[in-house]
Design an enzyme around this catalytic site. Structure first.
Site, PDB file in Angstrom:
ATOM      1  N   ASP A   1       0.819  -1.218   0.000  1.00 16.43           N
ATOM      2  CA  ASP A   1       0.000   0.000   0.000  1.00 16.43           C
ATOM      3  C   ASP A   1       0.860   1.278   0.000  1.00 16.43           C
ATOM      4  OD1 ASP A   1      -1.941  -1.887   0.338  1.00 16.43           O
ATOM      5  OD2 ASP A   1      -2.778  -1.062   2.198  1.00 16.43           O
TER       6      ASP A   1
ATOM      7  N   HIS B   1       3.789  -2.211   2.954  1.00 19.14           N
ATOM      8  CA  HIS B   1       3.769  -0.869   2.378  1.00 19.14           C
ATOM      9  C   HIS B   1       5.018  -0.648   1.538  1.00 19.14           C
ATOM     10  CE1 HIS B   1       0.968  -0.797   5.739  1.00 19.14           C
ATOM     11  NE2 HIS B   1       0.328   0.162   5.081  1.00 19.14           N
TER      12      HIS B   1
END
Ligand code: ZN
Length: 499
Positions: free
Chosen positions: A300, A443
């Site tokens: 992400d 991430h």
């Protein structure tokens, strides 16, 4: 009288002399004979000893020491003429009683391939010690392994591994079973290809017909009919032992599986011309086996040039894919990252425009967050987000209404944003008992996460996981085509829940 007696005496003397001479002669004769016999015996002994030495040297394949075993193995390898077109030959020798082994293996350019080869060597050794677990010090068993490697024009290296087990019988080592394993390594990704990446779906049907005819013509009465019928049928477990070579594909059939066991392992070469329409023109980069474990890595908050690219480098090098949930506001900064993702077959998803908590926004603002990001993705790669992941996993009816894509959460949280530590991320993932069917949250904006990725991706592949996109995972593992506006929440990506 005297004369007579003298004469007699003389006669007697002569007779006496004769007797002495005779005795001497007899003695000499005896001595000569004895000497002759001794010499003969000596020669015989020498001949016998010599013969024993020669026989021992020539016919006994046994060994008594570590050096002896090394020599023995060396001789065995020299006697087998192998085709080794790729890789540098290495030998792993272990001498022991009752078990010894000598394994030849190649070291190639690709590290992923080398890791796989190391794993093959390890597995071969483990199997061997398990098979011979009951052996005592009186037994002597040897495992000898060598290989063929083939260069091809199709970005593949073919490798056949020949395993030969021998046991000591009297003073001679005897064949105690041999078999062959095959591998076809992609020179692009280094991974071992599965048959469906190399062949079209019709290949077993083709092989069944081709081989049935081939064996009938060539071996006729040497066919082991029942076994041949089984081995040459077009079922999934057949025709999996093959290597690609420079001129075609070499298929192997284990001892006794088609023809008389005396023939040993049988290899059949089929040319690329004959395989036209059966072998793929280009190796399929990915082939997913739904029966084998799959895991979806997701990243992400990107794109972020340096770390996104580092993660992509790793995925590309390993022939793997992942899903990226990008923020609309970052896409304009790194459009080339999205282009690269699309080119590498990554799934590009949306993570909103600016990472707000969508539950606190008005319906209009939610729609704007989604639409603006889709616009940016489309501008970069010509298509909109395939799936949507709301920031913080916060979804509601508005999100479902406006998402225009399936809404995807996760089942393994690495907490990489919190730890910022590769060891910690690695430990979280490795600590999950079974990753099959799981979606892992990370991430793409941290160096520590890129580093963890570099450790985890080769490890996952080594563990037998297929790295897939979220979309693929849903289709292959959960037999569902993801639906726009449907929430695939925290409880979804657990195979156990589905049984
Ligand atoms: Zn986020």
């Amino acid at each position: 009288m005297k004369n007579l007696s003298m004469g007699l005496y003389c006669d007697k003397g002569e007779i006496f002399m004769d007797q002495i001479q005779k005795r001497r002669l007899i003695r000499e004769k005896k001595q000569k004979r004895t000497r002759r016999i001794l010499a003969s015996v000596l020669i015989l002994v020498i001949i016998i000893i010599g013969t024993i030495i020669v026989i021992t040297a020539c016919s006994t394949k046994s060994y008594e020491t570590s050096d002896g075993f090394q020599e023995y193995a060396q001789k065995y390898f020299e006697e087998n003429e192998r085709t080794q077109e790729v890789g540098k030959l290495k030998t792993d020798v272990t001498y022991g009683i009752p078990l010894s082994n000598a394994i030849e293996y190649p070291v190639m350019k690709n590290q992923i391939t080398n890791a796989k080869v190391a794993d093959i060597v390890k597995t071969v050794k483990n199997e061997y010690s398990q098979q011979n677990a009951g052996k005592t010090k009186e037994d002597k068993v040897a495992l000898l392994v060598d290989y063929d490697t083939y260069k091809t024009t199709r970005e593949v290296v073919g490798m056949a591994v020949f395993k030969n087990q021998q046991k000591e019988d009297g003073r001679k080592m005897e064949d105690a079973g041999s078999s062959v394993d095959t591998y076809n390594f992609s020179t692009k990704t280094g991974t071992a290809l599965v048959p469906n990446q190399i062949f079209e779906d019709n290949y077993r049907k083709f092989c069944s017909e081709y081989m049935t005819k081939y064996f009938d013509d060539k071996y006729g009465d040497k066919l082991v009919e029942e076994a041949a019928k089984e081995t040459l049928s077009d079922k999934d477990t057949n025709f999996n032992k093959f290597v690609m070579t420079g001129s075609g594909v070499k298929f192997y059939f284990d001892k006794g599986k088609v023809v008389d066991p005396e023939e040993g392992v049988v290899a059949v070469d089929v040319s690329y011309d004959d395989l036209d329409g059966v072998i793929r023109d280009k190796i399929a980069e990915r082939y997913l086996d739904p029966k084998k474990p799959m895991v979806a890595l997701t990243y992400d908050d990107g794109p972020h040039g340096p770390t996104s690219n580092r993660i992509l480098d790793c995925l590309e090098a390993n022939g793997a894919v992942a899903t990226f949930y990008e923020l609309g506001q970052n896409i304009g900064l790194y459009p080339e990252v999205l282009k690269r993702q699309a080119k590498l077959g990554m799934e590009v998803g949306s993570h909103s425009w600016s990472h707000p908590n969508l539950n606190t926004l008005s319906p209009g603002k939610v729609k704007e967050q989604i639409d603006k990001t889709n616009g940016a993705i489309k501008k970069a790669i010509g298509r909109t987000a395939t799936t949507f992941r709301p920031p913080y996993g916060n979804s509601n009816a508005n999100v479902e209404k406006y998402s225009k894509a399936p809404i995807v959460l996760w089942s393994v949280d690495t907490l990489d944003w919190k730890s910022r530590n590769a060891d910690s991320v690695e430990a979280v993932v490795k600590g999950v008992k079974n990753l099959d069917g799981k979606v892992v949250l990370m991430h793409s904006i941290y160096d520590s996460t890129a580093e963890a990725t570099e450790r985890l991706v080769p490890w996952l592949i080594q563990e037998g996981y297929q790295l897939v996109t979220v979309d693929e995972l849903t289709q292959y593992k959960y037999k569902e085509t993801p639906k726009d506006g449907k929430l695939y929440g925290y409880n979804y990506f657990y195979l156990d829940n589905k049984k």
